[in-house]
Design a protein around this motif. Sequence first.
Motif, PDB file in Angstrom:
ATOM      1  N   ALA A  34      40.495  39.793  46.663  1.00 30.27           N
ATOM      2  CA  ALA A  34      41.239  39.748  45.402  1.00 30.27           C
ATOM      3  C   ALA A  34      41.480  38.295  45.006  1.00 30.27           C
ATOM      4  O   ALA A  34      41.618  37.423  45.865  1.00 30.27           O
ATOM      5  CB  ALA A  34      42.559  40.485  45.566  1.00 30.27           C
ATOM      6  N   PRO A  35      41.544  38.029  43.716  1.00 35.15           N
ATOM      7  CA  PRO A  35      41.809  36.657  43.274  1.00 35.15           C
ATOM      8  C   PRO A  35      43.248  36.237  43.572  1.00 35.15           C
ATOM      9  O   PRO A  35      44.126  37.081  43.748  1.00 35.15           O
ATOM     10  CB  PRO A  35      41.571  36.719  41.767  1.00 35.15           C
ATOM     11  CG  PRO A  35      41.774  38.148  41.398  1.00 35.15           C
ATOM     12  CD  PRO A  35      41.378  38.960  42.608  1.00 35.15           C
ATOM     13  N   GLY A  45      48.434  42.992  40.455  1.00 36.34           N
ATOM     14  CA  GLY A  45      48.650  41.989  41.490  1.00 36.34           C
ATOM     15  C   GLY A  45      50.050  41.406  41.411  1.00 36.34           C
ATOM     16  O   GLY A  45      50.734  41.239  42.419  1.00 36.34           O
ATOM     17  N   VAL A  46      50.483  41.117  40.195  1.00 35.49           N
ATOM     18  CA  VAL A  46      51.833  40.570  39.995  1.00 35.49           C
ATOM     19  C   VAL A  46      52.881  41.620  40.344  1.00 35.49           C
ATOM     20  O   VAL A  46      53.888  41.317  40.985  1.00 35.49           O
ATOM     21  CB  VAL A  46      52.016  40.059  38.550  1.00 35.49           C
ATOM     22  CG1 VAL A  46      53.442  39.574  38.318  1.00 35.49           C
ATOM     23  CG2 VAL A  46      51.014  38.955  38.238  1.00 35.49           C
ATOM     24  N   VAL A  94      50.049  32.845  45.232  1.00 37.70           N
ATOM     25  CA  VAL A  94      49.786  33.857  46.245  1.00 37.70           C
ATOM     26  C   VAL A  94      48.293  33.837  46.571  1.00 37.70           C
ATOM     27  O   VAL A  94      47.467  34.333  45.820  1.00 37.70           O
ATOM     28  CB  VAL A  94      50.236  35.259  45.795  1.00 37.70           C
ATOM     29  CG1 VAL A  94      49.882  36.305  46.841  1.00 37.70           C
ATOM     30  CG2 VAL A  94      51.723  35.266  45.521  1.00 37.70           C
ATOM     31  N   GLY A  95      47.993  33.206  47.704  1.00 34.79           N
ATOM     32  CA  GLY A  95      46.647  33.195  48.262  1.00 34.79           C
ATOM     33  C   GLY A  95      46.631  34.078  49.494  1.00 34.79           C
ATOM     34  O   GLY A  95      47.574  34.848  49.738  1.00 34.79           O
ATOM     35  N   ASP A 118      44.098  46.172  47.551  1.00 33.61           N
ATOM     36  CA  ASP A 118      42.951  45.712  46.761  1.00 33.61           C
ATOM     37  C   ASP A 118      43.287  44.638  45.738  1.00 33.61           C
ATOM     38  O   ASP A 118      42.381  44.032  45.179  1.00 33.61           O
ATOM     39  CB  ASP A 118      42.298  46.889  46.043  1.00 33.61           C
ATOM     40  CG  ASP A 118      41.600  47.847  46.990  1.00 33.61           C
ATOM     41  OD1 ASP A 118      41.134  47.382  48.051  1.00 33.61           O
ATOM     42  OD2 ASP A 118      41.533  49.042  46.687  1.00 33.61           O
ATOM     43  N   VAL A 119      44.565  44.417  45.457  1.00 36.80           N
ATOM     44  CA  VAL A 119      44.909  43.463  44.401  1.00 36.80           C
ATOM     45  C   VAL A 119      45.621  42.208  44.894  1.00 36.80           C
ATOM     46  O   VAL A 119      45.833  41.274  44.116  1.00 36.80           O
ATOM     47  CB  VAL A 119      45.749  44.142  43.274  1.00 36.80           C
ATOM     48  CG1 VAL A 119      44.936  45.232  42.574  1.00 36.80           C
ATOM     49  CG2 VAL A 119      47.049  44.702  43.812  1.00 36.80           C
ATOM     50  N   LEU A 120      45.991  42.177  46.170  1.00 36.76           N
ATOM     51  CA  LEU A 120      46.587  40.965  46.738  1.00 36.76           C
ATOM     52  C   LEU A 120      45.544  40.261  47.616  1.00 36.76           C
ATOM     53  O   LEU A 120      44.893  40.903  48.435  1.00 36.76           O
ATOM     54  CB  LEU A 120      47.818  41.293  47.593  1.00 36.76           C
ATOM     55  CG  LEU A 120      49.084  41.668  46.859  1.00 36.76           C
ATOM     56  CD1 LEU A 120      50.199  41.995  47.857  1.00 36.76           C
ATOM     57  CD2 LEU A 120      49.521  40.563  45.927  1.00 36.76           C
ATOM     58  N   PRO A 121      45.395  38.960  47.450  1.00 36.81           N
ATOM     59  CA  PRO A 121      44.456  38.245  48.343  1.00 36.81           C
ATOM     60  C   PRO A 121      44.976  38.273  49.763  1.00 36.81           C
ATOM     61  O   PRO A 121      46.184  38.214  49.993  1.00 36.81           O
ATOM     62  CB  PRO A 121      44.443  36.820  47.777  1.00 36.81           C
ATOM     63  CG  PRO A 121      45.710  36.682  47.020  1.00 36.81           C
ATOM     64  CD  PRO A 121      46.078  38.051  46.529  1.00 36.81           C
TER      65      PRO A 121
END
Length: 124
Positions: A34-35, A45-46, A94-95, A118-121
């Motif tokens: 995920a970006p 993601g947020v 958030v990396g 799937d949406v958090l790196p």
Amino acid sequence: MFSRPVFKRAALLTSSVAVTVVSLAGTASAAPSAPYVSYGDQGDGVRCVQAAVNWSHTSSARLEEDGIWGDRTQSGVLDFQRAKLGSSQADGVVGPDTGDKMLAVLGQNPAMYEFCYDVLPSHY
């Protein structure tokens, strides 16, 4: 001894099972990472970042889980990073390192963890 028709059916069944197993194994490959998520971003993601900050109790402010990264979310992420990673790694982005810690917090709720995976790196 096996008769010819029984042997053919067993061979057909075995090959069908093998094809099924190979095709299922192919779909289990990992999705691209995920970006990074940061100030100004919007979306799922947020929303996951906001939930992780709220569930971690590392910030004095409760964040609205609206999927919009503004000043309050930025402050909450910095608080989260200081508490979970140390002040030297608190950059407000958030990396994978922060994502790993957030997913650990979100693991308290399996449905939320699965949604956010799937949406958090992360390094997972």
